[in-house]
Structure formats: structure tokens, C-alpha cells
Write a protein that holds these residues in place. Structure first.
Motif, PDB file in Angstrom:
ATOM      1  N   UNK A  60       0.811  -1.295   0.004  1.00  0.00           N
ATOM      2  CA  UNK A  60      -0.123   0.050  -0.052  1.00  0.00           C
ATOM      3  C   UNK A  60       0.724   1.238  -0.053  1.00  0.00           C
ATOM      4  N   UNK A  61       0.281   2.307  -0.549  1.00  0.00           N
ATOM      5  CA  UNK A  61       0.991   3.673  -0.719  1.00  0.00           C
ATOM      6  C   UNK A  61      -0.064   4.672  -0.295  1.00  0.00           C
ATOM      7  N   UNK A  62       0.527   5.882   0.430  1.00  0.00           N
ATOM      8  CA  UNK A  62      -0.114   6.952   0.764  1.00  0.00           C
ATOM      9  C   UNK A  62       0.439   8.096  -0.223  1.00  0.00           C
ATOM     10  N   UNK A  63      -0.266   8.946  -0.508  1.00  0.00           N
ATOM     11  CA  UNK A  63       0.437   9.962  -1.392  1.00  0.00           C
ATOM     12  C   UNK A  63      -0.370  11.442  -1.018  1.00  0.00           C
ATOM     13  N   UNK A  64       0.344  12.413  -0.579  1.00  0.00           N
ATOM     14  CA  UNK A  64      -0.367  13.576  -0.272  1.00  0.00           C
ATOM     15  C   UNK A  64       0.089  14.787  -1.315  1.00  0.00           C
ATOM     16  N   UNK A  65      -0.880  15.578  -1.612  1.00  0.00           N
ATOM     17  CA  UNK A  65      -0.774  16.364  -2.803  1.00  0.00           C
ATOM     18  C   UNK A  65      -0.560  17.688  -2.088  1.00  0.00           C
ATOM     19  N   UNK A  66       0.386  18.454  -2.484  1.00  0.00           N
ATOM     20  CA  UNK A  66       0.620  19.973  -2.107  1.00  0.00           C
ATOM     21  C   UNK A  66       0.919  20.701  -3.091  1.00  0.00           C
ATOM     22  N   UNK A  67       0.775  21.983  -3.059  1.00  0.00           N
ATOM     23  CA  UNK A  67       1.261  22.790  -4.002  1.00  0.00           C
ATOM     24  C   UNK A  67       2.456  22.532  -4.435  1.00  0.00           C
ATOM     25  N   UNK A  68       3.658  22.328  -3.908  1.00  0.00           N
ATOM     26  CA  UNK A  68       4.940  22.058  -4.356  1.00  0.00           C
ATOM     27  C   UNK A  68       5.163  20.570  -4.836  1.00  0.00           C
ATOM     28  N   UNK A 129      -9.751  16.647   0.636  1.00  0.00           N
ATOM     29  CA  UNK A 129     -10.520  15.460   0.011  1.00  0.00           C
ATOM     30  C   UNK A 129      -9.694  14.015   0.071  1.00  0.00           C
ATOM     31  N   UNK A 130     -10.066  13.012   0.366  1.00  0.00           N
ATOM     32  CA  UNK A 130      -9.147  11.826   0.291  1.00  0.00           C
ATOM     33  C   UNK A 130      -9.736  10.962  -0.539  1.00  0.00           C
ATOM     34  N   UNK A 131      -9.008  10.206  -1.541  1.00  0.00           N
ATOM     35  CA  UNK A 131      -9.355   9.361  -2.628  1.00  0.00           C
ATOM     36  C   UNK A 131      -8.854   7.794  -1.968  1.00  0.00           C
ATOM     37  N   UNK A 132      -9.825   7.019  -1.553  1.00  0.00           N
ATOM     38  CA  UNK A 132      -9.099   5.613  -0.919  1.00  0.00           C
ATOM     39  C   UNK A 132      -9.483   4.666  -2.249  1.00  0.00           C
ATOM     40  N   UNK A 133      -8.590   3.647  -2.387  1.00  0.00           N
ATOM     41  CA  UNK A 133      -8.814   2.719  -3.335  1.00  0.00           C
ATOM     42  C   UNK A 133      -8.472   1.366  -2.369  1.00  0.00           C
ATOM     43  N   UNK A 134      -9.397   0.612  -2.275  1.00  0.00           N
ATOM     44  CA  UNK A 134      -9.540  -0.827  -1.471  1.00  0.00           C
ATOM     45  C   UNK A 134      -9.576  -1.828  -2.354  1.00  0.00           C
ATOM     46  N   UNK A 135      -8.965  -2.949  -1.799  1.00  0.00           N
ATOM     47  CA  UNK A 135      -9.115  -4.342  -2.380  1.00  0.00           C
ATOM     48  C   UNK A 135      -9.659  -5.256  -1.379  1.00  0.00           C
ATOM     49  N   UNK A 136     -10.467  -6.116  -1.824  1.00  0.00           N
ATOM     50  CA  UNK A 136     -10.936  -7.223  -0.962  1.00  0.00           C
ATOM     51  C   UNK A 136     -10.016  -8.440  -0.926  1.00  0.00           C
ATOM     52  N   UNK A 137      -9.139  -8.603   0.244  1.00  0.00           N
ATOM     53  CA  UNK A 137      -8.269  -9.740   0.383  1.00  0.00           C
ATOM     54  C   UNK A 137      -8.714 -10.596   1.356  1.00  0.00           C
ATOM     55  N   UNK A 138      -9.098 -12.015   1.264  1.00  0.00           N
ATOM     56  CA  UNK A 138      -9.665 -12.877   1.862  1.00  0.00           C
ATOM     57  C   UNK A 138     -10.854 -12.468   2.748  1.00  0.00           C
ATOM     58  N   UNK A 139     -11.594 -11.965   1.955  1.00  0.00           N
ATOM     59  CA  UNK A 139     -13.137 -11.598   2.464  1.00  0.00           C
ATOM     60  C   UNK A 139     -13.147 -10.132   3.353  1.00  0.00           C
ATOM     61  N   UNK A 145      -4.602   2.238  -1.403  1.00  0.00           N
ATOM     62  CA  UNK A 145      -3.625   3.492  -1.578  1.00  0.00           C
ATOM     63  C   UNK A 145      -4.812   4.549  -1.190  1.00  0.00           C
ATOM     64  N   UNK A 146      -4.265   5.484  -0.699  1.00  0.00           N
ATOM     65  CA  UNK A 146      -4.988   6.802  -0.107  1.00  0.00           C
ATOM     66  C   UNK A 146      -4.049   8.039  -0.822  1.00  0.00           C
ATOM     67  N   UNK A 147      -4.885   8.930  -1.626  1.00  0.00           N
ATOM     68  CA  UNK A 147      -4.488   9.840  -2.050  1.00  0.00           C
ATOM     69  C   UNK A 147      -5.041  11.166  -1.702  1.00  0.00           C
ATOM     70  N   UNK A 148      -4.568  12.284  -1.054  1.00  0.00           N
ATOM     71  CA  UNK A 148      -5.433  13.172  -0.509  1.00  0.00           C
ATOM     72  C   UNK A 148      -4.665  14.501  -0.733  1.00  0.00           C
ATOM     73  N   UNK A 149      -5.424  15.801  -0.607  1.00  0.00           N
ATOM     74  CA  UNK A 149      -5.193  16.861  -1.031  1.00  0.00           C
ATOM     75  C   UNK A 149      -5.942  18.007   0.017  1.00  0.00           C
ATOM     76  N   UNK A 150      -5.448  18.668   0.851  1.00  0.00           N
ATOM     77  CA  UNK A 150      -6.074  19.651   1.801  1.00  0.00           C
ATOM     78  C   UNK A 150      -6.512  20.816   1.036  1.00  0.00           C
ATOM     79  N   UNK A 151      -7.825  21.212   1.207  1.00  0.00           N
ATOM     80  CA  UNK A 151      -8.415  22.409   0.858  1.00  0.00           C
ATOM     81  C   UNK A 151      -7.377  23.447   1.060  1.00  0.00           C
ATOM     82  N   UNK A 152      -7.395  24.654   0.334  1.00  0.00           N
ATOM     83  CA  UNK A 152      -6.675  25.764   0.883  1.00  0.00           C
ATOM     84  C   UNK A 152      -7.038  26.320   1.885  1.00  0.00           C
ATOM     85  N   UNK A 153      -6.063  26.485   2.924  1.00  0.00           N
ATOM     86  CA  UNK A 153      -6.237  27.217   4.239  1.00  0.00           C
ATOM     87  C   UNK A 153      -5.036  27.937   4.312  1.00  0.00           C
ATOM     88  N   UNK A 154      -5.131  28.983   5.069  1.00  0.00           N
ATOM     89  CA  UNK A 154      -3.720  29.721   5.431  1.00  0.00           C
ATOM     90  C   UNK A 154      -2.589  28.880   5.572  1.00  0.00           C
TER      91      UNK A 154
END
Length: 157
Positions: A60-68, A129-139, A145-154
Motif C-alpha cells: 500500500x501507498x499513501x500520497x499527499x498532494x501539495x502546491x510544491x 478530499x481523500x481518495x481511497x482505493x480498497x481491495x478485498x483480500x480473504x473477505x 492506496x490513499x491520495x489526499x489534498x487539503x483544501x486551501x487554508x492559511x
């Protein structure tokens, strides 16, 4: 003629998935997502990191999306990144809304979230917003994976 072919293909594609409102897997999918939110939420102090790692599928992987750019990490790298902050700060994150889609043993959840420093804070300090991808393993539904981006805040500008 071309329109009829496209329409037929669209209808076939749509009919191959179960309506999610009637999907018996929906509670398990949503529970897996909520379990992740609950695992990272709590007052300042330690979290059950062993439990958190059990929520993920192998590789599994987690990815954060930022301006940079983006930051890609494994669950263990995520834990190493957030552990010092969580030990000193309260952090409570919960979904404000989820949109679930599933086809057989894979699922996609778009989740709008809110983050607070205390469970009783009237307003969140962040939304995103977070985007989760899930898989069923052994029921059991596991997070692939999780991909997320924080809405613009200060703090994210």
C-alpha cells in the motif's frame, strides 16, 4: 449509429456494477475507511500504530498532494512522518461525506474530510478530499492506496 454504439457500451458498463445503495459490501468498505480515520484520530499522545498498519494491503501507498508537489510514502513512512506531531498535538479527522463505488473486489471512495485539534472544536482547522482505493483480500476490505489534498487554508498556501 456511432451514438447507439457508445450508448450501448455505456449501458453495459453501468449494468455490470451493483447499485451501491443496495450493495451488501458497502458497510465493510465504509467501515475500512472509517477505521483509518479513527486510527489516526485522538488526543495528543500515542496511537495504535500496529492496528493502523493492519488496515492496509501489502504494498500500500499513501500520497499527499501539495502546491510544491506530491509526497509518496508507505504506511510505515507515514507513521514516522506524523508520529512526532501526534505525540504533542490532538488531531481528530472524520469524513464529512463519502462517495463509494465498487466493482467485484475493488472499491473507490472519495471522502471529504474535516480535521480538528480537539473532538469538541466547533470548526475544523482544515478540510480536504481523500481518495481511497480498497481491495478485498480473504473477505476483508483493505486499503491499497490513499491520495489526499487539503483544501486551501492559511497553512497550506
Amino acid at each position: 449509429m456511432r451514438f447507439a454504439v457508445v450508448l450501448t457500451a455505456l449501458l453495459v458498463a453501468c449494468s455490470s456494477t451493483a447499485p451501491i445503495a443496495d450493495d451488501p459490501d458497502r458497510p465493510g468498505i465504509e467501515a475500512a475507511v472509517l477505521d483509518l480515520y479513527n486510527a489516526i484520530s485522538g488526543p495528543a499522545g500515542t496511537r495504535d500504530w500496529d492496528h493502523l498498519t493492519t488496515l492496509f494491503a501489502p504494498g500500500a501507498r499513501l500520497t499527499v498532494v501539495r502546491k510544491k508537489g506530491t509526497g509518496l510514502m508507505t504506511p510505515d513512512e507515514y507513521i514516522a512522518r506524523v508520529k512526532p506531531y501526534f505525540e504533542k498535538n490532538g488531531f481528530f479527522e472524520k469524513p464529512a461525506s463519502n462517495h463509494v463505488e465498487r466493482f467485484r473486489d475493488i472499491a473507490q471512495v472519495f471522502s471529504v474530510y474535516e480535521s480538528r485539534h480537539a473532538a469538541t472544536d466547533p470548526e475544523p482547522f482544515a478540510r480536504g478530499t481523500k481518495s481511497f482505493q480498497l481491495v478485498r483480500i480473504d473477505g476483508k476490505w483493505r486499503i491499497q492506496s490513499v491520495l489526499w489534498q487539503e483544501a486551501e487554508t492559511p497553512s497550506s498556501r
